[in-house]
Design a protein around this motif. Sequence first.
Motif, mmCIF file in Angstrom:
data_model
loop_
_atom_site.group_PDB
_atom_site.id
_atom_site.type_symbol
_atom_site.label_atom_id
_atom_site.label_comp_id
_atom_site.label_asym_id
_atom_site.label_seq_id
_atom_site.Cartn_x
_atom_site.Cartn_y
_atom_site.Cartn_z
ATOM 1 N N LYS A 1 16.371 56.311 65.207
ATOM 2 C CA LYS A 1 15.019 56.339 65.756
ATOM 3 C C LYS A 1 14.593 54.991 66.327
ATOM 4 O O LYS A 1 13.993 54.937 67.422
ATOM 5 C CB LYS A 1 14.033 56.770 64.673
ATOM 6 C CG LYS A 1 12.590 56.861 65.144
ATOM 7 C CD LYS A 1 11.682 57.311 64.007
ATOM 8 C CE LYS A 1 10.229 57.389 64.457
ATOM 9 N NZ LYS A 1 9.333 57.811 63.338
ATOM 10 N N ASN A 2 14.896 53.900 65.620
ATOM 11 C CA ASN A 2 14.342 52.593 65.997
ATOM 12 C C ASN A 2 15.376 51.518 66.337
ATOM 13 O O ASN A 2 15.001 50.406 66.690
ATOM 14 C CB ASN A 2 13.456 52.076 64.853
ATOM 15 C CG ASN A 2 12.247 52.959 64.623
ATOM 16 O OD1 ASN A 2 11.536 53.293 65.561
ATOM 17 N ND2 ASN A 2 12.029 53.366 63.380
ATOM 18 N N HIS A 3 16.647 51.864 66.235
ATOM 19 C CA HIS A 3 17.699 50.878 66.516
ATOM 20 C C HIS A 3 18.753 51.557 67.393
ATOM 21 O O HIS A 3 18.390 52.109 68.427
ATOM 22 C CB HIS A 3 18.258 50.343 65.192
ATOM 23 C CG HIS A 3 17.206 49.721 64.324
ATOM 24 N ND1 HIS A 3 16.895 48.377 64.357
ATOM 25 C CD2 HIS A 3 16.364 50.278 63.408
ATOM 26 C CE1 HIS A 3 15.914 48.132 63.505
ATOM 27 N NE2 HIS A 3 15.567 49.262 62.915
ATOM 28 N N LEU A 4 20.024 51.531 67.012
ATOM 29 C CA LEU A 4 21.042 52.157 67.853
ATOM 30 C C LEU A 4 22.226 52.633 67.027
ATOM 31 O O LEU A 4 22.744 51.897 66.186
ATOM 32 C CB LEU A 4 21.536 51.164 68.919
ATOM 33 C CG LEU A 4 22.604 51.696 69.888
ATOM 34 C CD1 LEU A 4 22.032 52.802 70.773
ATOM 35 C CD2 LEU A 4 23.157 50.568 70.762
ATOM 36 N N LEU A 5 22.647 53.874 67.290
ATOM 37 C CA LEU A 5 23.859 54.442 66.714
ATOM 38 C C LEU A 5 24.889 54.594 67.817
ATOM 39 O O LEU A 5 24.565 55.038 68.920
ATOM 40 C CB LEU A 5 23.577 55.812 66.106
ATOM 41 C CG LEU A 5 22.942 55.883 64.718
ATOM 42 C CD1 LEU A 5 22.713 57.339 64.347
ATOM 43 C CD2 LEU A 5 23.805 55.199 63.675
ATOM 44 N N ILE A 6 26.137 54.247 67.503
ATOM 45 C CA ILE A 6 27.211 54.343 68.493
ATOM 46 C C ILE A 6 28.423 55.042 67.879
ATOM 47 O O ILE A 6 28.764 54.824 66.716
ATOM 48 C CB ILE A 6 27.665 52.945 68.978
ATOM 49 C CG1 ILE A 6 26.536 52.196 69.661
ATOM 50 C CG2 ILE A 6 28.839 53.079 69.952
ATOM 51 C CD1 ILE A 6 26.953 50.812 70.114
ATOM 52 N N SER A 7 29.087 55.848 68.683
ATOM 53 C CA SER A 7 30.364 56.438 68.292
ATOM 54 C C SER A 7 31.279 56.472 69.511
ATOM 55 O O SER A 7 30.809 56.569 70.644
ATOM 56 C CB SER A 7 30.168 57.856 67.762
ATOM 57 O OG SER A 7 31.422 58.474 67.505
#
Length: 217
Positions: A194-200
Amino acid sequence: MSKEQRLIHLHTFLYDDYHAMKRILQFDPQLKNLYQYTPSYLSITFRMSKRASERLYQQLHSTSIYDILENHSKKNIKIITINSDLYPIYLKEIHDPPFVLYCIGNHNLLKTKKLVSIIGSRKPSNLAKINCDSIINELISDQWVIVSGLALGCDAIAHRSTIHHDGKTIGVIGSGLDFTYPKENLDLYQEIMKNHLLISEYPHYIKTRKTVFPKKK
């Protein structure tokens, strides 16, 4: 169809064979002939098994890239290829950089050059927890973005400390973005998304399994 779209299309079905993707891109950097390759041509030219080449051919011709892109858009997943300006410049410097990244959250965090990765034991001591928090607090005060893997232990501590100290963090996960692993970090996963970043580096539907820790190429 653009080169970026063709690359995403190819990666959707060939994400688990880095070397085959690399050979295809070296042979045809723009992927202009991607849809003209027959199964036998794929097998012989790019050293793929007969079964794999037949499956790839069928997938490319039966599933529209536009449907794939629409599905990702509905999930708020931004797809970044290695040719994109958003692709992390330092990631390009490793031996086998991912051709495609899948992201949810504030993808502008990728533009910063002040990224530092923090990892450690899955069962850290109390002293390790205190030291980790102290180090992160100093890094955040100097505008560093903290990167870790959302695992138990030091990874989770790094993310949580960053959030506690009002910093920014990036979680790099070993599955598709549809899945949370470990389940104990569901709240952390949701906060980062929601407020940062997810990466795959995996398409969103890929489940967690042993072979992706670490990714074998």
